[in-house]
Write an enzyme that holds these catalytic residues in place. Structure first.
Site, short mmCIF file in Angstrom:
data_model
loop_
_atom_site.label_atom_id
_atom_site.label_comp_id
_atom_site.label_asym_id
_atom_site.label_seq_id
_atom_site.Cartn_x
_atom_site.Cartn_y
_atom_site.Cartn_z
N GLY A 189 6.40 6.53 0.90
CA GLY A 189 6.41 7.86 1.52
C GLY A 189 5.09 8.59 1.44
CD GLN A 200 5.40 0.26 -6.78
OE1 GLN A 200 6.31 -0.31 -6.19
NE2 GLN A 200 4.23 0.49 -6.21
CB SER A 237 -4.67 6.72 -0.53
OG SER A 237 -3.88 6.82 -1.68
N GLY A 256 -2.29 5.36 8.05
CA GLY A 256 -2.32 3.97 7.58
C GLY A 256 -0.92 3.37 7.66
CG HIS A 257 2.14 4.82 5.02
ND1 HIS A 257 1.66 5.99 4.50
CD2 HIS A 257 2.34 3.99 3.96
CE1 HIS A 257 1.58 5.90 3.18
NE2 HIS A 257 1.97 4.69 2.82
CE LYS A 299 -6.02 2.85 -0.30
NZ LYS A 299 -5.13 2.68 -1.46
CG LEU A 316 5.41 7.86 5.45
CD1 LEU A 316 6.43 7.53 6.54
CD2 LEU A 316 5.06 6.62 4.65
N GLY A 333 -0.49 -3.56 4.01
CA GLY A 333 -1.87 -3.17 4.30
C GLY A 333 -2.87 -3.90 3.41
P1 AMP Z 1 2.43 2.78 -0.21
O1 AMP Z 1 3.29 3.83 0.41
O2 AMP Z 1 1.16 3.30 -0.77
O3 AMP Z 1 3.20 1.87 -1.14
O4 AMP Z 1 1.96 1.85 0.99
C1 AMP Z 1 2.89 1.22 1.83
C2 AMP Z 1 2.16 0.21 2.69
O5 AMP Z 1 1.17 0.86 3.46
C3 AMP Z 1 1.44 -0.86 1.85
O6 AMP Z 1 1.57 -2.12 2.49
C4 AMP Z 1 0.01 -0.37 1.88
O7 AMP Z 1 -0.94 -1.40 1.72
C5 AMP Z 1 -0.08 0.21 3.27
N1 AMP Z 1 -1.17 1.16 3.36
C6 AMP Z 1 -1.42 2.20 2.52
N2 AMP Z 1 -2.56 2.83 2.88
C7 AMP Z 1 -3.03 2.17 3.97
C8 AMP Z 1 -4.18 2.33 4.79
N3 AMP Z 1 -5.06 3.28 4.57
N4 AMP Z 1 -4.35 1.47 5.83
C9 AMP Z 1 -3.45 0.48 6.06
N5 AMP Z 1 -2.35 0.28 5.31
C10 AMP Z 1 -2.14 1.11 4.28
#
Ligand code: AMP
Length: 283
Positions: free
Chosen positions: A31, A61, A187, A36-37, A151, A33, A149
């Site tokens: 979340g 985690q 992020s 990137g998401h 990332k 979001l 991602g």
């Molecule tokens: P998170 O919500 O941080 O767990 O991220 C969920 C998904 O979004 C994961 O696969 C991350 O690698 C991807 N993600 C997070 N930030 C980015 C970004 N800036 N660009 C591309 N994917 C991203």
């Protein structure tokens, strides 16, 4: 778009997709979001008949309680964003739904050194927690393709390894990192930066770009040292690591041989906020 909170409702909803042979694309998130998401959701939408996004701040985690407690949560706003991006179903369970009575079923997986270096070293138990929740979510959603991602490059490789070890029938898709106009990797944690921290944060990508520009020209050891020193010189930065590694094994490299496999990865505290980023050096 439908928002569901229970496993059974979600399985029931997806049953018709599975019966009709529709492909399911899945984007797991925690979340808060951002674009990137949303890029992952859009890619899933383009490649599948039905797109599912999960929003779940996975407690197991997090190795620091404060980080878990302060992780931004905004499911209503997130739902609007994913709907606009074309998502069909959001699965947003409470922790009890995923871990009834707090019980966590362990997986028997062997990641070798992969979960012990870099993020694995500085966040003990992190990747085990990620693997457990992603496996649970895969069991519920049964996706054809799942989107992750670059990332979080090490996480991507961990998930691919889990899929290989358990022979799961899902294709893992690696998606490019989306950045702000000044290079800062998007992020959810960026929301917690102060104005001053937000101003200095793009130095992370600037220094990674310096490494990419000089890769192959200077010895690996020297370039890593210079990069680390540059990070240390930014007032407000406390770098945890900067490593130049093989992007499959995450073991340090000493030469520029097998250039296409080499990546620079870093974790930096900007004030109290821990940010990670990486750059593929020869792509
Ligand atoms: P998170 O919500 O941080 O767990 O991220 C969920 C998904 O979004 C994961 O696969 C991350 O690698 C991807 N993600 C997070 N930030 C980015 C970004 N800036 N660009 C591309 N994917 C991203």
């Amino acid at each position: 778009m439908i928002l569901l909170k229970t496993i059974w409702e979600t399985i029931e909803q997806l049953l018709s997709c599975i019966k009709e042979g529709k492909s399911i694309g899945f984007v797991p998130t925690m979340g808060a979001l951002h674009d990137g998401h949303l890029s992952l959701i859009k890619q899933s939408k383009a490649e599948n008949d039905y797109t599912v996004c999960s929003i779940f701040v996975n407690p197991i985690q997090f190795n620091k309680k404060k980080d878990l407690d302060t992780y931004p949560r905004m499911v209503d706003q997130d739902s609007k964003l994913v709907e606009a991006a074309g998502c069909d179903l959001v699965f947003s369970p409470e922790p009890d739904e995923i871990y009834p009575e707090g019980k966590v079923e362990k997986l028997t997986l062997d990641f070798g050194m992969l979960d012990k270096v870099l993020e694995g070293k500085f966040r003990p138990g992190h990747f085990e927690g990620v693997a457990i929740v992603v496996k649970k979510l895969f069991d519920i959603i049964q996706p054809t393709k799942a989107y992750f991602g670059k990332k979080d490059y090490q996480q991507l490789v961990i998930i691919q390894s889990m899929v290989n070890q358990l022979q799961l029938p899902v294709q893992v898709i690696a998606c490019e990192t989306i950045r702000e106009h000044d290079g800062l990797a998007m992020s959810s944690r960026n929301l917690r930066l102060t104005v001053g921290e937000r101003v200095i944060a793009p130095n992370i990508f600037r220094i990674l770009t310096y490494i990419k520009t000089n890769a192959g020209k200077k010895p690996v050891f020297e370039l890593r040292q210079t990069g680390l020193q540059k990070l240390q010189e930014i007032r407000g930065f406390t770098p945890e690591y900067l490593d130049i590694v093989d992007k499959q094994t995450f073991m340090p490299v000493n030469t520029w041989d097998h250039a296409e496999r080499i990546i620079a990865c870093t974790a930096v505290y900007v004030g109290e906020i821990r940010l990670i980023d990486n750059i593929e050096l020869f792509s």
